[in-house]
Each structure stands twice: as structure tokens, then as C-alpha cells.
Design an enzyme around this catalytic site. Structure first.
Site, short mmCIF file in Angstrom:
data_model
loop_
_atom_site.label_atom_id
_atom_site.label_comp_id
_atom_site.label_asym_id
_atom_site.label_seq_id
_atom_site.Cartn_x
_atom_site.Cartn_y
_atom_site.Cartn_z
CD GLU A 1 13.29 1.93 5.07
OE1 GLU A 1 12.69 2.59 5.93
OE2 GLU A 1 13.52 0.71 5.20
CG HIS B 1 2.17 6.51 7.86
ND1 HIS B 1 2.13 5.28 8.49
CD2 HIS B 1 0.99 7.10 8.18
CE1 HIS B 1 1.00 5.14 9.14
NE2 HIS B 1 0.28 6.23 8.97
CG HIS C 1 8.28 3.31 7.03
ND1 HIS C 1 7.17 2.82 7.70
CD2 HIS C 1 9.11 2.25 6.85
CE1 HIS C 1 7.33 1.52 7.90
NE2 HIS C 1 8.49 1.15 7.40
#
Length: 761
Positions: free
Chosen positions: A548, A554, A551
Site C-alpha cells: 500500500e 506513486h 501506491h
């Protein structure tokens, strides 16, 4: 569409934001009597008493605000008002866009479209989060209502002929194209494609059908998601005499209730008891019955899935596509259903014989076959059933009980605070990014357990905000998730109201909307002798948190001028790459040794314990990969070609069982588990993305980090060639650049085959 949703939200000046960082970095904390030193970041997650005192001080000394510092979000009425005002703003923006005629207006047309998209996203993404994670049911219901209202308006805009035609004019005007940035051209192309995917050139009646179908799919899909955790029966009955003669422990049967006749045990389909039966019951028929009960869903759930598939067939037919998969795979890395199936088949061909060899020990045990007897792959796969895996694996594990004890010991080296602090140190070394605790204002979070982390760049300062909702809570979603609440973007030229967003400033002085995300997990805590409650993570939970956080990075580092292509707003079959790459770090002994220290002694995690764990992660790994490939193939099958005349005969459970039987490897021909496969909605026709990105991540890891996981050169390379682009750059070009394989840039079947030819996922 004006929104690209991913898997799947104060008053401030243009001066640099004064960080509300808790000024304790470097402060040391004495934990119990152990003398263990910890950082502030670690302490706010590990010391429950300290966190409670901080929270009380926050309540006393900080001003009132709403969720995520949005002053609207102090109540459900405020949420509805925020949605209403945003909808009003969106209507005004749409009208301005429809009336854009001058050259200057056309030059700003795409940026204004992006602003319209951002206005919608900030409600839809927010509501997506609230309806999934807010503990107050009234918020959940209000969020669902606002989501439906705004989603419907978004679909209306997606079929607005005037907006589409003006966008075409902009993209076909050479003079305007000269002054547009690369980002603006890319966003314009994406939005034009979304218009066209919405049947923009069809007759008005068909466009209205598209809107209605999209809305129906959204509603039935959410109903499907909401019911994936439910089994068909709360318990099953098994004859007492059969159970008692099965060889199962009397200590386990003593925990079972009996029916009124006393002749049957009632085995629950929840909790630990059915799992213990699967692990310890020698009777295969009983294991089979329990396994099927755990995997079966109610018939109503299969009906929801069937309806979802039917609606998608109608939608794709309406838009002139052969299948929903054809419709979805436009502008994805894969490009076509044929390429996806080719990738899956390539991976299956590599993995299936390896999976068969992994299951050979079970087949031999079931048949009591000597090692000298050759067993073919097909023979093994026909003998070993899915309800055998836990039982025989448990027998295998019991031969090394010390390994199980060491597994339990290992978690006490990895408190949640340890792991979060370790992630910050890792990000600092590879990306120049740190995570810093930040004081929250009254009303900023939805639960007192939520921690706010500011994401700080060595070069840019504050670049984003992560709200960590990581502890278990009644009614909370069971699956871990990364929710985008607010995307990164540059502040629009005419924007002057920053009351509902959080802002930052680039090194060049440019003001931008901070990306705001929420990480949601369900980690449990344990009581310590000193009265604190601390969370110790199992190794698979560490991997989940790393995933997680991949992500999250990102979202933080994919900082583009326009929100449509920022962070995780990229191709669905590319978006899992950063998160899956982080799983490799979570399985690297050098990283784990750096992070892990015992909560009492501060000693680092023993290398022998870590090696034992990492060896165990290889157990049946090819079976797991093949299982994921079957799920990806099911996704393609359910979203493949169906004629309109056949849709009433669609039976997803039969399709699932037939496919399982054909593909083999722990084939399920007993349950209707497909109704519990929630990703069939959120990742419809794109579930292959998970395996695809696992294959890419494996190659990226080998290229950049295998020799040194703390390699700053590798980190900068991944950040500069992949993360920073968000959805701006062609994903195949990003992969070609980071792997230094120029031939991959053109994508296509050969590139898909190259990626699929992987053993180590």
C-alpha cells in the site's frame, strides 16, 4: 471518462506552508523497562498511551475543521452541501466550456476540462473512501447518495456532444497545438478517447442508454462488492458419528454445537473452527463439505454477478464492441483481449508443471505411493483437491513445529511503528523522501486512531499527506486499501479559493494541490504488561503495508500539472507496478534486518528466523501464481463475447466451475466462489494487471535493486523513469527506459510474451 478511478478524498495563502510537524523528531522514548530508544514516528504508532495524550492535547489546543481539513465535512449535511456546491460549480464550468469560442479560450480548454474533472473527482473519490471506511453509518449512506448523484452527472458529461466537438477542434488546430504543453495534449487525447468510449457519436437515445447503463452498473457493482464477505450458510450439519469416527481431535468436536436431535454437529462457516477442521480432519468427505461451505456465496450474490455481466454485455454491444473486454482494454498496455489471453497462457504454461511438482507430496501421501513411482502432472492434478491443501500442508508443517514457533516469535521484532519508521528510512535512502508525523486539527480525521503523516522531499519540501487508518475497528472494510482522496495538480490560473484543499509549493514557487491519500488496514493490537496496546505485524502484514505504501509513493511522486494524469491515474495494467515492487523489499532479508528490532531487547531480527520465514514463503508459490492466473482467465471469460440473445442464460457459477475443471490445479467444481471475487467489479476485464505487474516488477527488481535494495541510483532511476510521470508517459516507454530494453517501447504481443515468460513472481 472525466474520471479515471483506480483497483480500486482551509484557508491557505500562496506563501510556503508552515509545516505543523510535531517537534519531537529525534526525541527518545523509554519503552517500559527495556531501555529501547524510538523515534517520534515509531512512538505515535507503538505507544497507545502517548498517542492518547497527544490526541487530548490536540482536542484542547487546535482549531475546529472538517475531514481532511475541508470545512464542509463536519457533518453529513456538510458533505451533502459540499457535493451540492461542487455540482453547481461543475455546471458553471461545463457551461463556460460549451461557450469557448476565442483562441485564448480554446488554448485553456483542456486545462478547464481538467478543472471540471478535478471538481467531480474531489467529491467522487472522497465519497468512494467515506462509504468504504467511515465508522458512522449515516456518513456511509450520505456518501453513497452523493457518489451516485455526481457519478450520474459525470456520465452525462461524458456524452456531451458540444464538449466533445470543441475538444476535437482544439486537438485538430495546429496553431493551438503549438502552444499546448505535452501534458495538455496527453490529457486532451485521454478525454477525447473517453468521450468516444461513451458512444458520443451515437444518436441521443443511445447516449441516454449509455448513461442509464453506466449508472446501473455502478449501483449493482457496489451491491456486489458489499456482499462478497457473506457465505451461503452460517453453519452446516455433519453427522456426529461420522465426525467422531473421522480421527479429528475430541477437543475440537467438544467446541461444536449440536442440532436439536443431537445427531448432528453444527459446524460454523466463520471463525477459526472450520479452518482448524480443514487442517486436521483426516476424512476427505468432511473436509470437502466444510471447504465448499466456506467458499459458497448466497444465490442472490450470483444473481448480482450475472446481472453485472449482462449489463456489461449490453453496454459493450451498445458501443459497437465485441465484448466488454474489448471495450475496457482500449489504451491499456495489453491492447486487446487476445494479448491478455496470450500473456496468461504463457504464464500458465510456465507455471503449471511447477505447480504440479509442488503438489506431488500431497498426491503421494493420499495414495501412499513410494518415491520410486513416477507420477505425471495430470495424475497429480487429478488426485489433489482444493480441500486437501490445508490438511496435507499442515501435516507437512507439523514435521517442523519449531518453524511455526519461530514464525510467531518473529512478529515481536516488527511493531507497526518499527515498520513505518523503517519505510521512512528506506524511502529516504532510495527516493530522498521521509514520513513525518503531523498534528491533526479537531475534526480532521474520522477516527481517533488515525495518524497523519506529511511526506517530505529533500528537494521540494512537503509533497503530500497520508492519513493512516491502520488499526482494526468494528465495521471496517476487511481488505487493505489505498484511497486517493485528492490528486496532485498545479493550482489553476483563476483559482483563488483554497479553503477545501491542502496546498504546497514547488522549489520554483509554483503552488499545487497536495495529493491526499488514506491507507486503510485492519491490524490488531495486543496488551503489554506496561498497560500499552501495541500492534505487532505478521510477515504477510508487513508485505501488505509495503504494498500500500508503494501506491502512496506513486501518488506522492507522480506530480503533474493536471490531475487527470497525476499519481495512480494511469493505465490499470500499469498502476500495480510500484506497489508490487515494494513487496520485493518486504521479502528482502537485508531490508527486514534493518527494520526489525525486538520490542523488549532492541536486538535486530535474527537472520535464521528471517531465512526460515523466507523459505516458507516459497511453499506452494507456483500454485498461488497459477491460482491468480485462473482468476485472470475467469475475468476474461466473464467479460468475453456474448450475444444479446444469450445474456439471460449467463450463469457465472457454471462458467467458473467449467473453467476450473479445464484449467486444473486445485480445481474447484464444488462451490460458486466467483460470487465472492470482488475484483470482478473494480477490475472488470483487467484483473490480469496484478499478475502482469508482478512479472514486470520482478524484472525491475532484478535490474535495479537485487544487488542492493538501498541503492539510491536504482531508486532515482525508478523515480525519474516511472513514478514521476504518473499517467503522462506511455507505460511501455517507461518500462523500456527503466529496463533499458528499447524494443519493449512499442508494446504488443511480443512484449506481452516477454513479460509473461517469468518463473519468479
Amino acid at each position: 471518462m472525466l474520471i479515471q478511478k483506480i483497483l480500486l478524498n482551509k484557508e491557505i495563502s500562496r506563501l510556503p506552508r508552515i509545516l505543523s510537524i510535531l517537534n519531537y523528531t529525534g526525541l527518545r522514548w523509554l519503552s517500559g523497562s527495556s531501555g529501547r530508544n524510538t523515534t517520534e514516528l515509531q512512538r505515535i504508532f507503538d505507544d497507545s498511551k502517548y498517542w492518547q495524550s497527544l490526541s487530548e492535547n490536540t482536542t484542547q489546543y487546535t482549531k475546529e475543521t472538517g475531514l481532511f481539513k475541508n470545512p464542509y465535512l463536519t457533518s453529513t449535511d456538510g458533505l451533502r452541501q459540499f457535493s451540492h456546491d461542487s455540482l453547481h460549480k461543475a455546471h458553471k464550468l461545463a457551461e463556460i466550456l460549451r461557450n469557448s469560442v476565442s483562441k485564448e479560450e480554446k488554448v485553456h480548454y483542456i486545462m478547464n476540462l481538467d478543472q471540471l474533472s478535478d471538481t467531480l473527482c474531489r467529491v467522487i473519490d472522497l465519497c468512494e473512501f467515506l462509504r468504504s471506511a467511515h465508522p458512522d453509518q449515516s456518513y456511509v449512506e450520505a456518501a453513497q447518495m452523493c457518489h451516485e448523484e455526481m457519478f450520474e452527472f459525470m456520465n452525462v458529461l461524458n456524452t456531451d456532444v458540444v464538449l466533445c466537438n470543441k475538444l476535437k477542434e482544439v486537438l485538430e488546430d495546429p496553431e493551438i497545438l503549438k502552444v499546448l504543453s505535452e501534458e495538455e495534449r496527453k490529457v486532451g487525447e485521454i478525454l477525447l478517447d473517453d468521450f468516444e468510449k461513451s458512444g458520443i457519436y451515437m444518436k441521443a437515445g443511445i447516449r441516454e442508454q449509455f448513461i442509464e447503463l453506466s449508472q446501473q452498473i455502478s449501483v449493482i457493482g457496489q451491491e456486489f462488492i458489499n456482499n462478497t464477505d457473506y457465505v451461503a450458510k452460517e453453519f452446516i450439519k455433519v453427522k456426529r458419528d461420522e465426525m467422531d469416527k473421522s480421527g479429528i481431535s475430541p477437543l475440537l468436536t467438544a467446541r461444536l454445537n449440536r442440532d436439536l436431535t443431537g445427531k448432528y454437529y453444527k459446524i460454523p462457516t466463520y471463525g477459526q473452527i472450520p479452518l482448524q477442521i480443514l487442517k486436521s480432519c483426516p476424512d476427505e468427505d468432511i473436509r470437502k463439505e466444510v471447504w465448499a461451505a466456506l467458499h459458497n456465496c448466497p444465490k442472490a450474490q450470483i444473481q448480482r454477478l450475472n446481472q453485472l455481466v449482462r449489463l456489461r454485455v449490453i453496454l459493450s454491444n451498445l458501443l459497437g464492441k465485441q465484448s466488454y473486454s474489448d471495450y475496457q482494454l482500449d489504451n491499456k498496455m495489453a491492447g486487446s483481449p487476445e494479448n491478455v489471453k496470450g500473456f496468461i497462457k504463457t504464464l500458465m504454461n510456465v507455471t503449471k508443471p511447477l505447480a504440479a511438482r509442488e503438489l506431488e507430496f500431497i498426491a503421494r501421501d493420499k495414495l501412499n505411493a513410494p518415491d520410486s513411482r513416477h507420477m505425471s502432472d495430470n495424475e497429480i492434478l487429478s488426485i489433489v483437491k482444493p480441500w486437501d491443501k490445508n490438511y496435507f500442508s499442515s501435516k507437512y508443517d507439523s514435521d517442523n513445529e519449531m518453524a511455526m514457533i519461530r514464525d510467531e516469535q518473529l512478529r515481536y521484532y516488527f511493531s507497526l511503528g518499527n515498520v513505518i519508521n523503517g519505510l521512512s528510512e528506506l524511502f529516504k535512502r532510495i527516493y530522498g523522501i521521509t514520513l513525518q508525523p503531523s498534528r491533526t486539527e479537531n475534526g480532521e480525521t474520522w477516527s481517533p486512531d488515525v495518524r497523519r503523516l506529511d511526506v517530505i522531499s529533500e528537494e521540494e519540501g512537503l509533497v503530500g499527506v497520508i492519513y493512516c487508518d491502520l488499526f482494526e475497528r468494528v465495521g471496517k472494510i476487511s481488505n487493505p486499501a489505498h484511497f486517493t482522496v485528492c490528486c496532485s495538480r498545479q493550482v489553476y490560473p483563476d483559482e483563488n479559493d483554497f479553503t477545501t484543499i491542502q496546498t504546497g509549493q514547488n522549489s520554483d514557487g509554483t503552488v499545487f494541490q497536495l495529493p491526499v491519500i488514506s491507507l486503510v488496514c485492519n491490524f490488531s493490537t495486543v496488551a503489554l504488561p506496561n498497560g500499552n496496546r501495541t500492534c505487532f505485524l505478521h510477515m504477510n502484514e508487513i508485505e501488505t503495508l509495503f504494498h500500500e505504501m508503494g501506491h502512496a509513493m506513486h501518488s506522492m511522486l507522480g506530480r503533474t500539472r493536471l490531475q487527470n494524469i497525476s499519481g495512480t491515474r494511469c493505465a490499470t495494467d500499469f498502476v500495480e507496478l510500484p506497489s508490487i515492487l515494494m513487496e520485493h523489499f518486504a521479502r528482502d532479508i537485508r531490508v527486514l534486518r534493518t527494520i526489525g528490532s525486538h520490542y523488549e531487547t532492541s536486538e535486530p531480527a535474527p537472520e535464521a528466523l528471517l531465512n526460515d520465514y523466507l523459505d516458507k514463503t516459497q511453499f506452494l508459490q507456483h500454485c498461488e501464481t497459477y491460482s491468480q492466473a485462473k482468476m485472470a482467465m475467469l475475468d476474461q471469460k466473464l467479460h468475453g463475447s456474448f450475444s444479446l440473445s444469450d445474456i439471460e442464460r449467463i450463469d457465472s457459477a457454471k462458467i467458473y466451475q467449467k473453467l476450473e475443471t479445464r484449467l486444473q490445479v486445485l480445481a474447484d467444481d464444488e462451490s460458486n466462489w466467483c460470487g465472492r471475487f470482488g475484483h470482478l467489479f473494480g477490475y472488470g476485464a483487467t484483473y490480469y494487471s496484478y499478475l502482469f505487474d508482478r512479472a514486470i516488477a520482478s524484472k525491475v527488481w532484478d535490474s535495479l535493486f537485487k544487488d542492493d535494495p538501498f541503492n539510491r541510483t536504482g531508486g532515482e532511476k525508478f523515480k525519474e523513469r516511472v513514478l514521476k510521470w504518473g499517467g503522462l508517459k506511455n507505460p511501455w516507454s517507461c518500462i523500456a527506459d527503466v529496463l533499458e530494453k528499447p524494443d519493449l517501447a512499442k508494446g504488443g504481443a511480443e512484449a506481452m510474451t516477454y513479460i509473461g515468460d517469468s518463473e519468479d513472481l
